[in-house]
Write an enzyme that holds these catalytic residues in place. Structure first.
Site, PDB file in Angstrom:
ATOM      1  N   GLY A  50      -0.055   3.081  -6.473  1.00 31.38           N
ATOM      2  CA  GLY A  50       0.674   4.330  -6.343  1.00 31.38           C
ATOM      3  C   GLY A  50      -0.105   5.235  -5.412  1.00 31.38           C
ATOM      4  CB  THR A  51       0.472   6.523  -2.218  1.00 32.18           C
ATOM      5  OG1 THR A  51       1.892   6.664  -2.311  1.00 32.18           O
ATOM      6  CG2 THR A  51       0.173   5.103  -1.790  1.00 32.18           C
ATOM      7  CB  THR A  52       0.847  11.201  -1.963  1.00 31.69           C
ATOM      8  OG1 THR A  52       0.264  10.470  -0.884  1.00 31.69           O
ATOM      9  CG2 THR A  52       0.432  12.654  -1.881  1.00 31.69           C
ATOM     10  CE  LYS A  83       3.860   6.535  -6.049  1.00 30.76           C
ATOM     11  NZ  LYS A  83       3.441   6.871  -4.664  1.00 30.76           N
ATOM     12  N   GLY A 225       0.850   4.923   3.404  1.00 28.96           N
ATOM     13  CA  GLY A 225       1.088   4.532   2.023  1.00 28.96           C
ATOM     14  C   GLY A 225       2.027   5.454   1.278  1.00 28.96           C
TER      15      GLY A 225
END
Length: 273
Positions: A50-52, A83, A225
Site C-alpha cells: 500500500g502506498t500513500t 487503505k 506507486g
C-alpha cells in the site's frame, strides 16, 4: 492466583489474549523469518504494498485519506485496495507498507478496541487507543526487520478535549502526535509538500477534504506507486472524517466532484499559461 502485575494476565486486551493463547494466529507470527531463504525473503518483500496515506486536522475534527493503488515491484497489483479502515465510532486507521500484514493489523486493532469496550464497559481514551496500536506495531518488529514493514496513521476525535488528533508511528512502535497534518508511504513526501503550502488552521470540512485530495493527486503525479483519481474505471481515494458526531465516510460522489474541480482548475491554468 495471578497478581496484578502478572504478565500472563491478558486483562482487557484481545491482542494480549491472542498472543498468550493462540500466538500462531497473530499476523506477525504466521511467517517465521528464521526459516526462510534469501530468495523467499526477497519474494516476500515484493509482496503488494500500500502506498500513500495522509491525515490533516480541520475545524471540527480530523481527516484520514488514502489512494487506492497497491504495487508489486514495478507493477500495479491492485487498483481498488482499501487503505483506510474504521477502528471504532470515533477513530480510523490507515495503512502503508506490505498490504497483507497491514490489513490484518487494521482488522485486529478494530477487534482490540471492541474487546476492550465490551469488557470494561467504557470506550478507551484516544491516547489509550494510540498506545494500543503502538504495542501492536512493536510486536511486528521482527517482521519489519525482514522488510515486511507496517506503517499506520491513526486519527481520532478526542471526545474529552473536543478536538481531532493525528498519530504517526515508526517501525519500532514509536508513537508521535502531529499537530496539523502528516502523510506517509511512497508518495508521502510529495503529499506533505502540498499540504505544507495549502494547509491552514481552522479550515472547514470542505476545505480540508479539498486539500487532502489535492495532496493525493500531487503524490500520484510524482510517485509511480500512488494512484490518482481514475474517472474511466470510477476509482477514487478513500476519505474518512473523525468528528464529534462520530466517524463518517465521505461519499464517493462528493470525492469525484472535488477531484474533477481540482483537475479542471489545473487544466484551465495550463491553457492560460
Amino acid at each position: 492466583m495471578h497478581s496484578f502485575f502478572d504478565s500472563m494476565v491478558p486483562g482487557s486486551s484481545f491482542f494480549d489474549l491472542l498472543r498468550q493463547s493462540r500466538s500462531d494466529l497473530l499476523p506477525q507470527m504466521q511467517i517465521q523469518p528464521e526459516g526462510l531463504s534469501q530468495a523467499e525473503i526477497r519474494e516476500l518483500k515484493e509482496s503488494p504494498h500500500g502506498t500513500t496515506i495522509l491525515a490533516l486536522k480541520y475545524r471540527d475534527g480530523a481527516i484520514l485519506a488514502g489512494d487506492r493503488q497497491a504495487t508489486e515491484g514495478y507493477q500495479v497489483s491492485s487498483r481498488r485496495i482499501e487503505k483506510v479502515f474504521k477502528a471504532d465510532d470515533h477513530s480510523a486507521i490507515a495503512i502503508a507498507g506490505v498490504a497483507g500484514p497491514c490489513i490484518e493489523m487494521a482488522k485486529l486493532f478494530e477487534v482490540e478496541l471492541t474487546h476492550y469496550e465490551k469488557l470494561e464497559g467504557v470506550m478507551l481514551s484516544l491516547e489509550g487507543k494510540a498506545n494500543k496500536l503502538s504495542q501492536m506495531i512493536k510486536a511486528n518488529l521482527p517482521m519489519a526487520m525482514q522488510g515486511l514493514v507496517v506503517i499506520p496513521l491513526f486519527v481520532g476525535y478526542d471526545v474529552r478535549n473536543g478536538e481531532g488528533k493525528i498519530f504517526k508511528y515508526d517501525v519500532t512502535g514509536g508513537r508521535y502526535e502531529e499537530t496539523d497534518y502528516y502523510a506517509t508511504g511512497s508518495g508521502g513526501k510529495d503529499a506533505r509538500s502540498t499540504m505544507k503550502k495549502l494547509y491552514r488552521a481552522g479550515m472547514t470540512e470542505d476545505e480540508a477534504i479539498a486539500v487532502g485530495l489535492e495532496a493525493l493527486i500531487d503524490a500520484a503525479e510524482e510517485d509511480v506507486g500512488t494512484g490518482g483519481p481514475d474517472f474511466v474505471r470510477g476509482i477514487f481515494p478513500t476519505v474518512k472524517l473523525a468528528a464529534m458526531a462520530g466517524l463518517q465516510d465521505v461519499a464517493e460522489t462528493r470525492i469525484r466532484e472535488i477531484c474533477q474541480a481540482i483537475i479542471d482548475r489545473r487544466r484551465e491554468a495550463e491553457r492560460g499559461a
